[in-house]
Design a protein around this motif. Sequence first.
Motif, short mmCIF file in Angstrom:
data_model
loop_
_atom_site.label_atom_id
_atom_site.label_comp_id
_atom_site.label_asym_id
_atom_site.label_seq_id
_atom_site.Cartn_x
_atom_site.Cartn_y
_atom_site.Cartn_z
N PHE A 185 -7.23 6.00 -0.34
CA PHE A 185 -8.23 7.05 -0.37
C PHE A 185 -7.80 8.29 0.42
N ASN A 186 -7.06 8.09 1.49
CA ASN A 186 -6.53 9.25 2.23
C ASN A 186 -5.59 10.07 1.35
N ASP A 187 -4.72 9.40 0.61
CA ASP A 187 -3.82 10.10 -0.30
C ASP A 187 -4.60 10.83 -1.40
N PHE A 188 -5.64 10.19 -1.90
CA PHE A 188 -6.46 10.77 -2.96
C PHE A 188 -7.17 12.04 -2.46
N VAL A 408 -4.59 11.50 -9.49
CA VAL A 408 -5.13 10.17 -9.80
C VAL A 408 -5.23 9.35 -8.52
N PHE A 409 -6.13 8.40 -8.56
CA PHE A 409 -6.27 7.44 -7.45
C PHE A 409 -5.35 6.27 -7.72
N HIS A 410 -4.59 5.87 -6.71
CA HIS A 410 -3.64 4.78 -6.88
C HIS A 410 -3.75 3.81 -5.71
N PHE A 411 -4.08 2.58 -6.02
CA PHE A 411 -4.10 1.51 -5.02
C PHE A 411 -2.80 0.73 -5.15
N ASP A 412 -1.98 0.75 -4.12
CA ASP A 412 -0.64 0.20 -4.15
C ASP A 412 -0.66 -1.28 -3.76
N LEU A 413 -0.48 -2.15 -4.74
CA LEU A 413 -0.46 -3.59 -4.46
C LEU A 413 0.75 -3.99 -3.64
N ASP A 414 1.87 -3.27 -3.80
CA ASP A 414 3.04 -3.57 -2.98
C ASP A 414 2.76 -3.28 -1.51
N LEU A 415 2.01 -2.20 -1.25
CA LEU A 415 1.64 -1.88 0.13
C LEU A 415 0.71 -2.95 0.70
#
Length: 480
Positions: A185-188, A408-415
């Motif tokens: 959310f911070n990146d978004f 775009v909003f991106h939730f990083d599963l690798d993170l």
Amino acid sequence: MSTMTTSTMVTVRNPFCTTYLLPDVARQTRSNSALSSKEKTTDSKTKLSDSDQPTGSSVVEGIQNTISGPPPASRAEDTNQTSTPAARAPHKSNLPLRLFDSANIKISPSGRRTCRKVLQFISDHSAECAVFSSVSPGVYTKLTEFIDQIGVKTRLTYKHKERILLVEMPSAIHEAPMATFQCAFNDFFSALPFPKKLVNANVLTSITSKSSVPDLRISLQSIADYDVSVIVTGVGETAFTQGIMPMYHKLRTAVEVYPSLLLAVAAAVDEISPYHTPRAGSPAWNTLLFEPTIRSQKDFLAGAGTGSTPALNRPMIIEGHTWSSIARVRMKAWIRLGDVDVDGHIDMDTTDPNEVAEGTFYPTNDGMDNVLAIIERGAIMTRERLILLCQKIQPNIDVRPLRDPNIVFHFDLDLLHTKLVGGMGETAYERYEEWYTKTPRPRGTKRNADALAEPVSSGTRSKKKRQRTVGVMTRNRKRR
């Protein structure tokens, strides 16, 4: 579940969470438990489903339930492990409780007993959370004031209507899922070109020790007009070792408190088996406890294995003892349909796939695409609420850049995977550090937790000991 009765309270325990009840409530709980045990059937597939959620009016009854179904098969944690979790070593340091007993706090005898039980759990917690019932607002106020004064790191959630107090001692694993959401959310928000000098978009974790808000809070605030309330659009909560019910309890509380909510997220992290401290006489006990100094985090974690890359499928086993592990990670997300600027409530009991989704992240990725889709829709709704706030502050603002499809909003599963693996190491060291500093050594064991001590050779004795030996020899000569 076993029940232990005392003169004033009954303690209901399970491997994940501890609940303290008054005798009348406990008797009703035992009756309900006996009835449910006869009618309950076993479900082989464990889910973050409605069966895991409190549905009745009794919050206490709901909190006592835990995850339906066991985690994946456990593995041996040390050479002395049995099927029954061991009690923690007695006589640990109890500083908060001792400070409370020595303080001149004006409080009723029953209130003092409640405070002592809470502080006892904080001082010597074997789980990450405990639920206390029949806690009056006055006792809660006194307790929070005292905890603030002594600077104890804990998190308290108080339900005034039910007079229930939830006490949490979050670990690094507990914080990992919501820390990943915070990054997303911070990146978004950073990519959205809104007037950041006029609007404060916050994504906070671990807000305050006394907050009823869960682990994650997403909020919007007008800096131009302080009369406008903070708009909370999203919350998130993690359950680790504490069971599902306290997590749902906090999320439901947030839904009641913040009608502006558009998104709610839950994450449940299960260990391979409930954590326990090393048993007396085990290799970990004999090796680690008798070392003169506490190991640094680097040296301690190095004992997990040379040349092996940390991973979720590699528990932190050091000196034959499992200090932390992860068996399964599950997630669930809800959104509220309708106009984003109209207050309402997220339906936590819905099964509508347009409003809720659940899935497993680890050990296998099952249903996470649906969960991420719901979360992304919640992020888009949050953006629309942000646009409305910007238009209120600046009626002539051009909102087209805010709706740029390239943002775009991106939730990083690798993170998320990385943070969980890192959390395993941090949690393992936190548990080792607490165990080493609180567990008493047998007499004659030298220990220095602050600096490395030079080993003393077997033929070297201190001056005082030599003097005592000479004194005994002199007295023996006189007797002869």
